[in-house]
Design a protein around this motif. Structure first.
Motif, PDB file in Angstrom:
ATOM      1  N   LYS A  18       0.956  -1.737   0.153  1.00 54.91           N
ATOM      2  CA  LYS A  18      -0.169  -0.069  -0.023  1.00 54.91           C
ATOM      3  C   LYS A  18       0.671   1.659  -0.609  1.00 54.91           C
ATOM      4  O   LYS A  18       0.847   2.097  -0.980  1.00 54.91           O
ATOM      5  CB  LYS A  18      -1.162   0.148   0.600  1.00 54.91           C
ATOM      6  CG  LYS A  18      -1.737   0.864   1.040  1.00 54.91           C
ATOM      7  CD  LYS A  18      -1.527   2.890   2.322  1.00 54.91           C
ATOM      8  CE  LYS A  18      -2.336   3.665   2.079  1.00 54.91           C
ATOM      9  NZ  LYS A  18      -2.709   4.470   2.438  1.00 54.91           N
ATOM     10  N   SER A  19       1.591   1.070   0.936  1.00 55.19           N
ATOM     11  CA  SER A  19       2.711   2.382   0.670  1.00 55.19           C
ATOM     12  C   SER A  19       3.241   2.561  -0.336  1.00 55.19           C
ATOM     13  O   SER A  19       3.389   4.196  -0.851  1.00 55.19           O
ATOM     14  CB  SER A  19       3.825   2.178   1.899  1.00 55.19           C
ATOM     15  OG  SER A  19       2.675   2.931   3.358  1.00 55.19           O
ATOM     16  N   LEU A  20       3.950   1.502  -0.817  1.00 54.60           N
ATOM     17  CA  LEU A  20       4.579   1.529  -2.165  1.00 54.60           C
ATOM     18  C   LEU A  20       3.776   2.010  -3.214  1.00 54.60           C
ATOM     19  O   LEU A  20       4.513   3.007  -3.944  1.00 54.60           O
ATOM     20  CB  LEU A  20       5.443   0.369  -2.393  1.00 54.60           C
ATOM     21  CG  LEU A  20       6.412   0.103  -1.455  1.00 54.60           C
ATOM     22  CD1 LEU A  20       6.800  -1.777  -1.697  1.00 54.60           C
ATOM     23  CD2 LEU A  20       7.773   0.595  -1.910  1.00 54.60           C
ATOM     24  N   SER A  21       2.262   1.221  -2.926  1.00 56.41           N
ATOM     25  CA  SER A  21       0.987   1.840  -4.289  1.00 56.41           C
ATOM     26  C   SER A  21       1.249   3.294  -4.441  1.00 56.41           C
ATOM     27  O   SER A  21       1.027   3.846  -5.519  1.00 56.41           O
ATOM     28  CB  SER A  21       0.555   1.046  -4.593  1.00 56.41           C
ATOM     29  OG  SER A  21      -0.274   1.121  -3.509  1.00 56.41           O
ATOM     30  N   GLU A  22       1.247   4.211  -3.469  1.00 55.00           N
ATOM     31  CA  GLU A  22       1.245   5.373  -3.919  1.00 55.00           C
ATOM     32  C   GLU A  22       1.927   6.096  -3.882  1.00 55.00           C
ATOM     33  O   GLU A  22       1.799   7.284  -5.349  1.00 55.00           O
ATOM     34  CB  GLU A  22       1.531   5.871  -2.378  1.00 55.00           C
ATOM     35  CG  GLU A  22       0.813   5.375  -1.556  1.00 55.00           C
ATOM     36  CD  GLU A  22      -0.071   6.089   0.213  1.00 55.00           C
ATOM     37  OE1 GLU A  22       1.350   6.905  -0.023  1.00 55.00           O
ATOM     38  OE2 GLU A  22      -0.038   5.835   0.929  1.00 55.00           O
ATOM     39  N   TYR A  23       3.116   5.153  -5.032  1.00 59.26           N
ATOM     40  CA  TYR A  23       4.721   5.847  -6.039  1.00 59.26           C
ATOM     41  C   TYR A  23       4.359   5.291  -7.283  1.00 59.26           C
ATOM     42  O   TYR A  23       5.694   4.470  -7.167  1.00 59.26           O
ATOM     43  CB  TYR A  23       5.848   6.133  -5.206  1.00 59.26           C
ATOM     44  CG  TYR A  23       5.145   7.058  -4.018  1.00 59.26           C
ATOM     45  CD1 TYR A  23       6.277   8.544  -4.076  1.00 59.26           C
ATOM     46  CD2 TYR A  23       5.391   6.911  -2.446  1.00 59.26           C
ATOM     47  CE1 TYR A  23       5.440   9.573  -2.783  1.00 59.26           C
ATOM     48  CE2 TYR A  23       5.063   7.423  -1.982  1.00 59.26           C
ATOM     49  CZ  TYR A  23       5.210   8.568  -1.863  1.00 59.26           C
ATOM     50  OH  TYR A  23       5.146   9.845  -0.509  1.00 59.26           O
ATOM     51  N   LYS A  24       3.897   4.391  -7.722  1.00 60.67           N
ATOM     52  CA  LYS A  24       3.490   3.671  -8.763  1.00 60.67           C
ATOM     53  C   LYS A  24       3.954   3.594 -10.027  1.00 60.67           C
ATOM     54  O   LYS A  24       4.223   2.995 -10.747  1.00 60.67           O
ATOM     55  CB  LYS A  24       2.250   2.467  -8.878  1.00 60.67           C
ATOM     56  CG  LYS A  24       0.869   4.025  -8.662  1.00 60.67           C
ATOM     57  CD  LYS A  24      -0.320   2.701  -8.923  1.00 60.67           C
ATOM     58  CE  LYS A  24      -1.933   4.217  -9.290  1.00 60.67           C
ATOM     59  NZ  LYS A  24      -2.393   2.801  -9.502  1.00 60.67           N
ATOM     60  N   ASP A  25       4.141   5.185  -9.980  1.00 58.24           N
ATOM     61  CA  ASP A  25       4.540   6.015 -11.490  1.00 58.24           C
ATOM     62  C   ASP A  25       6.056   6.003 -11.597  1.00 58.24           C
ATOM     63  O   ASP A  25       6.776   5.804 -12.492  1.00 58.24           O
ATOM     64  CB  ASP A  25       4.222   7.226 -11.320  1.00 58.24           C
ATOM     65  CG  ASP A  25       2.568   7.441 -11.681  1.00 58.24           C
ATOM     66  OD1 ASP A  25       2.205   6.459 -12.433  1.00 58.24           O
ATOM     67  OD2 ASP A  25       1.921   8.547 -11.438  1.00 58.24           O
ATOM     68  N   GLU A  26       6.661   5.695  -9.628  1.00 58.47           N
ATOM     69  CA  GLU A  26       7.680   6.042 -10.076  1.00 58.47           C
ATOM     70  C   GLU A  26       8.317   4.460  -9.005  1.00 58.47           C
ATOM     71  O   GLU A  26       9.992   3.378  -9.954  1.00 58.47           O
ATOM     72  CB  GLU A  26       7.775   6.219  -8.583  1.00 58.47           C
ATOM     73  CG  GLU A  26       8.023   8.175  -8.895  1.00 58.47           C
ATOM     74  CD  GLU A  26       7.890   8.979  -7.787  1.00 58.47           C
ATOM     75  OE1 GLU A  26       9.209   8.579  -7.169  1.00 58.47           O
ATOM     76  OE2 GLU A  26       7.874   9.691  -7.156  1.00 58.47           O
ATOM     77  N   LEU A  27       7.938   3.815  -8.861  1.00 61.02           N
ATOM     78  CA  LEU A  27       8.295   2.244  -8.957  1.00 61.02           C
ATOM     79  C   LEU A  27       7.272   1.130  -9.569  1.00 61.02           C
ATOM     80  O   LEU A  27       6.299   1.419  -9.543  1.00 61.02           O
ATOM     81  CB  LEU A  27       8.041   1.658  -7.303  1.00 61.02           C
ATOM     82  CG  LEU A  27       8.730   2.788  -6.175  1.00 61.02           C
ATOM     83  CD1 LEU A  27       7.900   2.505  -4.928  1.00 61.02           C
ATOM     84  CD2 LEU A  27      10.473   3.509  -6.425  1.00 61.02           C
ATOM     85  N   ASN A  28       8.076   0.118  -9.789  1.00 61.30           N
ATOM     86  CA  ASN A  28       7.228  -1.137 -10.110  1.00 61.30           C
ATOM     87  C   ASN A  28       7.364  -2.275  -9.427  1.00 61.30           C
ATOM     88  O   ASN A  28       8.875  -2.837  -9.031  1.00 61.30           O
ATOM     89  CB  ASN A  28       8.092  -1.580 -11.765  1.00 61.30           C
ATOM     90  CG  ASN A  28       7.091  -2.428 -12.640  1.00 61.30           C
ATOM     91  OD1 ASN A  28       6.261  -3.127 -11.629  1.00 61.30           O
ATOM     92  ND2 ASN A  28       8.549  -3.495 -13.010  1.00 61.30           N
ATOM     93  N   ILE A  29       6.393  -2.400  -8.868  1.00 62.18           N
ATOM     94  CA  ILE A  29       5.920  -3.262  -7.623  1.00 62.18           C
ATOM     95  C   ILE A  29       5.599  -4.675  -7.674  1.00 62.18           C
ATOM     96  O   ILE A  29       4.991  -4.786  -8.623  1.00 62.18           O
ATOM     97  CB  ILE A  29       4.880  -2.996  -6.472  1.00 62.18           C
ATOM     98  CG1 ILE A  29       5.095  -1.464  -6.599  1.00 62.18           C
ATOM     99  CG2 ILE A  29       5.249  -3.521  -5.166  1.00 62.18           C
ATOM    100  CD1 ILE A  29       4.075  -0.428  -6.143  1.00 62.18           C
ATOM    101  N   THR A  30       6.516  -5.966  -7.452  1.00 63.36           N
ATOM    102  CA  THR A  30       5.612  -6.834  -7.376  1.00 63.36           C
ATOM    103  C   THR A  30       5.297  -8.250  -6.252  1.00 63.36           C
ATOM    104  O   THR A  30       7.078  -8.036  -5.321  1.00 63.36           O
ATOM    105  CB  THR A  30       6.619  -8.166  -8.190  1.00 63.36           C
ATOM    106  OG1 THR A  30       6.733  -7.277  -9.945  1.00 63.36           O
ATOM    107  CG2 THR A  30       6.343  -9.249  -8.256  1.00 63.36           C
TER     108      THR A  30
END
Length: 426
Positions: A18-30
């Motif tokens: 959830k915290s990482l997804s707030e920056y999904k334009d900068e991070l590719n989260i898996t």
């Protein structure tokens, strides 16, 4: 874009995603999850792994303390200490609300995490995973790894002399499912932590006799007619259980509520932390690997307000990964770790594993990491007030404190709707 891997989709993993997804334009989260659903230890009878969960379990924290600070539980829930299924529903709703399923690969086992390269102190990682549905093994290269696998996966079985000769059953508390199995039986519960006392409250009305073998003075309250305290077990000999004071009893079941050990089998020798006396060493802010600062551990601490803490730790990790706050030198991180260890372990004369038991120190810790991340969370003041009252009641009489009902008034105050009269007694 930076590649980021989260291991686990239980409460800690979901807060992290959830915290990482707030920056999904900068991070590719898996995110990789071994099971086929979110929830982690709150999934009972998970066919893909063992969890220390049972149908009648209720939370040790109130719903207002337990909930993620950005996603409160529904206000129409009147009771304060919620059953397992409601927490699992809550976590699934949390994942749906914040669209976290988009980032999770279910039925994937992380086999190995290793350092791929290191240039000027900046490490790149390789994460090897196996798809349990197809058997395919693949590698994921990334810039940061966040371990959110909890601390209830490796059970601790103490070595007891003569264990192999014992004619009764020996069961770890992680396999407890129903009090019906204990009807009419004599049980020795070994361990005085929350799981042992929780199980005592489950079986005391149906068991014939219960012996409580532990030396946790905090939980040595007055016990029931069919229960008594005994010291540590010295040895086992066939039918006999011999305690250190020489007493000998017989029992149908020895239930080991002896906890768990930190375990990171998927981390290679190049990056696996040294765990000494169940203490994960050399971690900054109790979550950042000092030698490998792009390797984070979300949720190592115990006996706090877990969902709130996961959220705050995830915010701090995200702030580091997105470079919204400056990196901290290894020298500064080492200094913080050593000072914390001295303050909370060495000076008070505690055990190394007590480093992770936060209890009342969690609030100072929360203030520190919220200030550093720049992300304040609602409910900080009132959660501490409720926590102190609830823990005080639990220590006075553990058998009745979960019947209490509390209601939030505002960010700083709560009211008591109901408490058992025993808590009004001097």
């Amino acid at each position: 874009m930076k590649e980021v891997v989260v291991i686990g989709a239980g409460p800690a993993g979901l807060a992290t995603i959830k915290s990482l997804s707030e920056y999904k334009d900068e991070l590719n989260i898996t995110a990789y999850e071994i099971s086929n659903r979110v929830g982690g230890i709150w999934v009972n009878r998970d066919s893909h792994r063992q969890t220390p969960m049972y149908d009648t379990l209720r939370t040790n924290n109130t719903k207002d303390m337990l909930a993620h600070p950005d996603f409160p539980l529904p206000p129409d829930i009147q009771e304060s200490f919620l059953p397992q299924y409601m927490i699992l529903d809550y976590l699934e709703n949390f994942a749906r609300h914040f669209q976290l399923y988009d980032f999770i690969k279910f039925r994937h086992t992380v086999l190995n995490v290793d350092i791929l390269s290191s240039v000027n102190g900046v490490e790149k990682w390789n994460v090897m995973v196996r798809n349990e549905e197809t058997g395919a093994v693949t590698n994921k290269k990334c810039d940061a790894v966040l371990v959110a696998t909890g601390h209830e996966s490796k059970v601790h079985i103490p070595e007891i002399e003569g264990m192999q000769t014992y004619t009764g059953e020996i069961i770890h508390s992680s396999y407890f499912q129903t009090p019906l199995y204990y009807v009419g039986k004599t049980v020795v519960i070994v361990g005085g932590g929350l799981s042992g006392i929780d199980i005592l409250t489950e079986i005391h009305t149906v068991a014939k006799k219960i012996y409580l073998s532990h030396h946790n003075e905090l939980f040595k309250f007055a016990v029931l007619e069919n229960a008594e305290y005994v010291p540590d077990m010295a040895r086992l000999d066939g039918d006999d259980i011999i305690f250190t004071d020489g007493r000998v009893v017989q029992a149908d079941i020895i239930l080991l509520a002896t906890g768990y050990r930190y375990d990171f089998p998927f981390l290679s020798e190049n990056c696996r932390p040294v765990v000494k006396d169940d203490h994960v060493t050399n971690i900054y802010r109790m979550m950042v690997d000092i030698e490998h600062p792009s390797l984070y551990y979300i949720g190592l601490n115990k006996l706090g307000l877990p969902f709130r803490e996961f959220s705050m730790q995830a915010d701090l990790a995200t702030a580091f990964i997105t470079e919204r706050i400056p990196a901290v030198s290894k020298e500064e991180m080492q200094k913080e770790y050593e000072e914390r260890y001295k303050k909370y372990v060495t000076d008070p004369g505690l055990r190394p594993k007590d480093f992770h038991i936060v209890c009342l120190t969690q609030f100072e810790y929360a203030d520190t990491i919220m200030e550093q991340s720049g992300r304040q969370k609602p409910g900080r003041v009132v959660s501490e007030k409720i926590y102190r009252r609830v823990m005080g009641n639990a220590l006075k009489n553990f058998l009745k404190f979960k019947k209490s009902i509390y209601r939030l008034v505002d960010e700083e105050n709560f009211e008591v709707v109901y408490e058992d009269p025993v808590y009004s007694e001097p």
